[in-house]
Write an enzyme that holds these catalytic residues in place. Structure first.
Site, PDB file in Angstrom:
ATOM      1  N   SER A 139      13.590  15.242  16.658  1.00 25.44           N
ATOM      2  CA  SER A 139      12.534  15.811  17.483  1.00 25.44           C
ATOM      3  C   SER A 139      13.134  16.719  18.544  1.00 25.44           C
ATOM      4  O   SER A 139      14.262  16.499  18.991  1.00 25.44           O
ATOM      5  CB  SER A 139      11.722  14.708  18.170  1.00 25.44           C
ATOM      6  OG  SER A 139      10.815  15.238  19.116  1.00 25.44           O
ATOM      7  N   TYR A 152      11.862   7.192  23.364  1.00 26.32           N
ATOM      8  CA  TYR A 152      11.720   8.173  22.291  1.00 26.32           C
ATOM      9  C   TYR A 152      12.761   9.279  22.416  1.00 26.32           C
ATOM     10  O   TYR A 152      13.446   9.619  21.435  1.00 26.32           O
ATOM     11  CB  TYR A 152      10.316   8.764  22.318  1.00 26.32           C
ATOM     12  CG  TYR A 152      10.023   9.690  21.158  1.00 26.32           C
ATOM     13  CD1 TYR A 152       9.876   9.191  19.870  1.00 26.32           C
ATOM     14  CD2 TYR A 152       9.889  11.059  21.351  1.00 26.32           C
ATOM     15  CE1 TYR A 152       9.603  10.033  18.802  1.00 26.32           C
ATOM     16  CE2 TYR A 152       9.614  11.910  20.301  1.00 26.32           C
ATOM     17  CZ  TYR A 152       9.468  11.393  19.027  1.00 26.32           C
ATOM     18  OH  TYR A 152       9.217  12.224  17.966  1.00 26.32           O
TER      19      TYR A 152
END
Length: 258
Positions: A139, A152
């Protein structure tokens, strides 16, 4: 026999979009997720020939379950041409809260260790064959840490570094390691975000670009390209300016708020 792609987290979002894209190109599918009935219903609703797909139930946070799913694929369908470690979760955390440490550990179990567990069964067979693609879905969030998003961001930064390490280890074997870093994609993971999401992309559009990147064997690709430019700028932004830009930014929902 047609080519085979193995995809984790295939029951929704990016994973399902990638499965649909490869199916349209005539690839055989090895679909992995916890929700096996949903994957079966999706494949049947799409009208895919039964010989084109297999479903394997596994939670990639369970290392042995993830490894067994790969071994079952090898036994039933053979060595995949492409393996995509896509399964992932995204929850906000607050380090002051004890329960959130468990959320962080679980996030790493899926987003980092789960990637390695997904790849593990296929490394030696691919090396022996002399070709293949191991694809890690990371990501743009792995570039810089965002407030409330520590689990995350840290896990995706770790996934990028892990894939880079594996790429070096497999250099010269014919097996390519590809890292894809999506920006904001319209999936269940982003549906409840309470902050702006620039360059928001639909899963099918992401899948089209991702398949081309995987086929090219690129080492790391940010999708969409606009987020690639943003990521490069964020990487070199001085900490003081970066911190100032994030003042007042809403935090990611914690697990108790989902």
């Amino acid at each position: 026999m047609s080519r085979l792609v193995f995809i984790t987290g295939a029951s929704s979002g990016i994973g399902q979009a990638l499965a649909a894209r490869y199916a349209r190109d005539g690839w055989r599918l090895a679909l992995v997720a916890r929700r096996t009935h949903e994957m079966q219903a999706w494949a049947q609703a799409l009208g895919l020939p039964r010989q084109q797909w297999e479903v394997y139930g596994a939670d990639v946070a369970d290392i042995e379950a993830a490894v067994q799913a790969g071994r079952q694929c090898l036994a039933r369908q053979g060595v995949p041409d492409v393996v995509i470690a896509n399964a992932g979760i995204s929850l906000g955390i607050d380090t002051a809260e004890r329960d959130d440490l468990d959320v962080m550990a679980h996030t790493f179990a899926i987003n980092v260790v789960g990637v390695a567990a997904t790849f593990h069964p296929f490394v030696r067979p691919m090396v022996q064959r002399g070709h293949g693609r191991l694809v890690g879905i990371a990501s743009v969030a792995g570039v810089r840490g965002l407030p409330g998003h520590g689990a995350y961001c840290a896990s995706k930064a770790a996934a990028i570094s892990y894939c880079e390490s594996l790429r070096g280890e497999l250099r010269g074997t014919g097996v390519r390691v590809v890292t894809l870093s999506p920006g904001y994609i319209a999936t269940p993971l982003t549906a409840r975000n309470r902050y702006g999401m620039p360059f928001l992309m639909q899963p099918a559009t992401f899948a089209d670009q991702a398949v081309h990147a995987i086929a090219s064997g690129v080492s790391h690709r940010v999708i969409p390209w606009q987020m690639g430019i943003a990521a490069r700028l964020l990487r070199v932004l001085p900490n003081a300016l970066f911190d100032r830009l994030l003042v007042g930014r809403p935090r990611k929902h914690r697990h108790t708020q989902n």
